[in-house]
Write a protein that holds these residues in place. Structure first.
Motif, PDB file in Angstrom:
ATOM      1  N   TYR A   1      54.197  43.050  96.341  1.00 38.66           N
ATOM      2  CA  TYR A   1      54.073  43.942  95.187  1.00 38.66           C
ATOM      3  C   TYR A   1      54.525  45.362  95.546  1.00 38.66           C
ATOM      4  O   TYR A   1      55.244  46.019  94.782  1.00 38.66           O
TER       5      TYR A   1
ATOM      6  N   SER B   1      63.070  43.696  85.875  1.00 35.13           N
ATOM      7  CA  SER B   1      61.691  43.774  85.386  1.00 35.13           C
ATOM      8  C   SER B   1      61.267  42.578  84.559  1.00 35.13           C
ATOM      9  O   SER B   1      60.131  42.523  84.090  1.00 35.13           O
TER      10      SER B   1
ATOM     11  N   ARG C   1      52.700  39.007  81.082  1.00 35.63           N
ATOM     12  CA  ARG C   1      53.389  39.591  79.930  1.00 35.63           C
ATOM     13  C   ARG C   1      52.943  38.945  78.618  1.00 35.63           C
ATOM     14  O   ARG C   1      53.727  38.908  77.655  1.00 35.63           O
TER      15      ARG C   1
ATOM     16  N   THR D   1      51.204  40.140  88.879  1.00 35.67           N
ATOM     17  CA  THR D   1      52.114  39.730  89.954  1.00 35.67           C
ATOM     18  C   THR D   1      51.472  38.632  90.786  1.00 35.67           C
ATOM     19  O   THR D   1      52.134  37.646  91.157  1.00 35.67           O
TER      20      THR D   1
ATOM     21  N   GLU E   1      56.847  48.091  81.284  1.00 38.88           N
ATOM     22  CA  GLU E   1      56.318  48.748  82.466  1.00 38.88           C
ATOM     23  C   GLU E   1      56.370  47.767  83.638  1.00 38.88           C
ATOM     24  O   GLU E   1      56.476  46.551  83.449  1.00 38.88           O
ATOM     25  N   PRO E   2      56.299  48.256  84.887  1.00 33.23           N
ATOM     26  CA  PRO E   2      56.235  47.328  86.027  1.00 33.23           C
ATOM     27  C   PRO E   2      55.072  46.362  85.872  1.00 33.23           C
ATOM     28  O   PRO E   2      54.001  46.728  85.381  1.00 33.23           O
ATOM     29  N   LEU E   3      55.287  45.128  86.266  1.00 29.10           N
ATOM     30  CA  LEU E   3      54.238  44.119  86.167  1.00 29.10           C
ATOM     31  C   LEU E   3      53.056  44.538  87.040  1.00 29.10           C
ATOM     32  O   LEU E   3      53.231  44.841  88.222  1.00 29.10           O
TER      33      LEU E   3
ATOM     34  N   ARG F   1      49.645  44.574  89.402  1.00 30.61           N
ATOM     35  CA  ARG F   1      49.352  43.800  90.605  1.00 30.61           C
ATOM     36  C   ARG F   1      48.676  42.475  90.254  1.00 30.61           C
ATOM     37  O   ARG F   1      49.006  41.430  90.819  1.00 30.61           O
TER      38      ARG F   1
ATOM     39  N   GLN G   1      57.940  46.743  93.735  1.00 31.13           N
ATOM     40  CA  GLN G   1      57.722  47.774  92.718  1.00 31.13           C
ATOM     41  C   GLN G   1      58.053  47.291  91.310  1.00 31.13           C
ATOM     42  O   GLN G   1      58.662  48.009  90.510  1.00 31.13           O
ATOM     43  N   GLY G   2      57.661  46.064  90.981  1.00 30.01           N
ATOM     44  CA  GLY G   2      57.889  45.538  89.642  1.00 30.01           C
ATOM     45  C   GLY G   2      59.244  44.909  89.428  1.00 30.01           C
ATOM     46  O   GLY G   2      59.542  44.444  88.321  1.00 30.01           O
ATOM     47  N   ASP G   3      60.113  44.876  90.442  1.00 29.69           N
ATOM     48  CA  ASP G   3      61.428  44.239  90.333  1.00 29.69           C
ATOM     49  C   ASP G   3      61.240  42.741  90.565  1.00 29.69           C
ATOM     50  O   ASP G   3      61.177  42.277  91.705  1.00 29.69           O
ATOM     51  N   LEU G   4      61.158  41.970  89.483  1.00 31.01           N
ATOM     52  CA  LEU G   4      60.850  40.546  89.603  1.00 31.01           C
ATOM     53  C   LEU G   4      62.005  39.758  90.208  1.00 31.01           C
ATOM     54  O   LEU G   4      61.789  38.738  90.857  1.00 31.01           O
TER      55      LEU G   4
END
Length: 583
Positions: free
Chosen positions: A184, A45, A19, A163, A156-158, A160, A188-191
């Protein structure tokens, strides 16, 4: 070959990673004469983590909404306001605040939401507002961006790649690529889910050390943690037995779908309307989220699982079809991504992956520039057949292009000697004359452009290679174009594209790239990297250059990102290579 159960060094929590662009944007919005910013995104996220990092070290006042206080006026600001206050007075009291962070703004009570809106209208306070997508938001909050009072950053989702960086940053020995892919895909981007799931896997001893590399693998069921149950409660707690039976049949049919004609149509219609399943154009039914299948299987009882479970043998025809599709792509010089659910399922469940399939999957990944994945697939094949020559060769090639010489020597068992003289390898090394008349198609075009020293033609070859999925080869062609271009602007464009592609190639360190990427370092970064490559510690470097240890660490971290390296172990190899010529 077995995985050793030793994951004590995998520590949580991890530091802020990824990010970087979003972080810079939020910090710019906090600058003088800026009104602030609204940050939105799905639950988990990383919104709060991002803004917390952005305000670190600043004089920031914080407030937050909570579900329990949504009916209490000014509850989010109770620690900042008198017990009884009007909206007008609240605005007066907080207008002197230079920077106000409002977290979980979607949970604000109406009075607090109105206060935030009025502060934005008055414009004396810079606001950093965080809200979750997909849930009801007070209209006073949503008007912050719809009314153009504040700019909005929608996370947006992080990706790959980031991640993987995050997982590596949170562990001394991070997860291996197939485990990264699995996490990953499930999260689905849910950290928040990612961290919870990795913590559970580690805590329950499900991580195993992979022989021949400093990484850990996760195979087997998904732990049903509190966060996992929360995210899938609408799937697990279906009141209709027919719908639950349909979901479980789909879950245990994985990795293959079922046809809609084999399922109860009435239940299927309800599940589709609620977004729990999807039906493709061929009538095959799939669960809507990759997490649903593993969770439903893990929650089922032993008898139900025994009745519904699919055996690996039943997947043999589909696995053969996957292998044939991969082989066809390689033969046609087209390695764009192909779904391989059966092979991935076998690996994830800890089942045997046939060496023949693993070797083809490894080669396909290697040609795409997914070098760590290629090595991981080769190791999967070696679990079944430790002496398989094709898997050993693919492991040798993948590790060689990653610059992992020690791993290569330990794991390949002499397979490197079996590497044939591929004419295209000569082109990649910068010797196109050795491949004259031995290549066709885009590979021949690449060789001819390099032989002529034609920068624009090398750029065109790189575009064609990228279109066909050969990301590493495309990065190398762009890198060669940098040296061939006479126009400095064209050279800078080629450099940017080369670096961007190289960063997607999982630590690739080939001769065509290393000097180019090294040339991207600042003078100070190159100075520090050179000392680190020579074996000096951060403290020794700091003393030598009269810098703080923290400054040295920050420079090294930035250099690792630019070099595509994960730690200083790769630096000596990189520093031995020549630097790029100035663009």
């Amino acid at each position: 070959m077995t995985f050793e159960r030793d994951a004590k060094t995998l520590e949580l929590p991890w530091p802020f990673t990824g990010r970087e662009d979003e972080l810079a944007l939020v910090r710019r919005a906090m600058a003088a004469a800026r009104p602030g910013i609204v940050v939105t995104g799905p639950a988990g996220s990383g919104k709060t983590r991002l803004v917390t990092e952005a305000v670190r070290g600043t004089d920031c006042v914080k407030a937050a909404g909570t579900p329990e206080t949504q009916r209490i006026p000014f509850a989010a600001f109770a620690h900042l306001l008198p017990e009884s206050v009007t909206l007008h007075r609240a605005v007066q009291l907080l207008s002197g605040t230079r920077l106000l962070l409002v977290d979980d703004a979607h949970l604000l009570d109406d009075a607090s939401a109105a206060l935030v809106h009025q502060l934005a209208v008055h414009g004396r306070t810079r606001l950093l507002v965080v809200a979750t997508d997909g849930v009801p938001v007070p209209s006073a909050v949503s008007r912050l961006w719809t009314g153009e009072l504040l700019p909005r950053l929608a996370l947006e989702p992080l990706p790959r790649e980031e991640t993987a960086q995050l997982l590596a940053a949170g562990a001394a020995d991070g997860p291996e690529p197939l485990t990264v892919n699995r996490l990953y895909r499930l999260c689905q981007g849910d950290l928040r889910l990612l961290r919870d799931l990795l913590g559970a896997v580690r805590g329950r001893g499900l991580l195993t050390r992979v022989p021949g590399c400093d990484a850990h693998a996760w195979r087997g069921p998904v732990p049903l943690t509190a966060t996992v149950r929360e995210r899938t409660a609408h799937v697990l707690d279906r009141p209709c037995p027919e719908e639950r039976e349909t979901l479980e049949r789909l879950a245990f049919a994985e990795p293959l779908p079922l046809h809609m004609d084999d399922l109860a149509l009435h239940a299927l219609e309800h599940l589709e309307a609620e977004g729990l399943v999807r039906v493709d154009d061929h009538g095959a039914v799939h669960l809507a989220h990759p997490l649903y299948g593993p969770v439903l299987r893990a929650a089922a009882g032993k008898l139900r699982a025994r009745r519904l479970a699919r055996t690996p043998d039943s997947c043999a025809p589909a696995l053969a079809a996957e292998s044939a599709a991969l082989t066809t792509g390689i033969e046609r010089a087209d390695v764009r991504a192909i779904p391989t659910p059966v092979g991935e399922w076998l690996a994830q469940e800890g089942l045997t992956v046939p060496a023949r399939y693993a070797a083809v999957r490894a080669r396909f990944s290697r040609l795409r520039g997914e070098l760590r994945e290629a090595a991981a697939w080769a190791r999967e094949g070696l679990r079944e057949a430790p002496e398989d020559p094709t898997c050993r060769l693919e492991l040798a090639l993948a590790t060689a292009q990653s610059g992992e010489v020690t791993v290569l020597q330990e794991s390949s068992g002499g397979a490197l000697e079996a590497i044939t003289d591929d004419p295209y390898d000569a082109v990649r090394r910068g010797a196109p004359e050795q491949a004259a008349g031995r290549l066709t198609g885009v590979f021949a075009a690449h060789a001819e452009a390099l032989a002529r020293g034609d920068g624009p033609a090398l750029d065109r070859a790189a575009v064609r290679l990228e279109e066909r999925g050969f990301l590493l080869f495309a990065a190398e062609a762009y890198a060669q174009a940098v040296r061939a271009h006479r126009d400095p602007r064209a050279a800078r464009t080629s450099r940017t594209r080369a670096v961007a592609l190289a960063r997607r190639c999982q630590g690739a360190r080939t001769p065509a790239l290393a000097g180019l990427v090294l040339g991207e370092l600042t003078a100070r970064q190159r100075q520090i990297v050179t000392l680190a490559a020579a074996g000096l510690s951060n403290r020794q470097i700091a003393e030598k250059l009269t810098l703080s240890i923290r400054t040295v660490g920050n420079h090294l971290y930035s250099a690792y990102a630019r070099l595509g390296a994960s730690d200083r172990g790769a630096l000596p190899w990189l520093m031995e290579l020549p630097e790029a010529q100035p663009a």
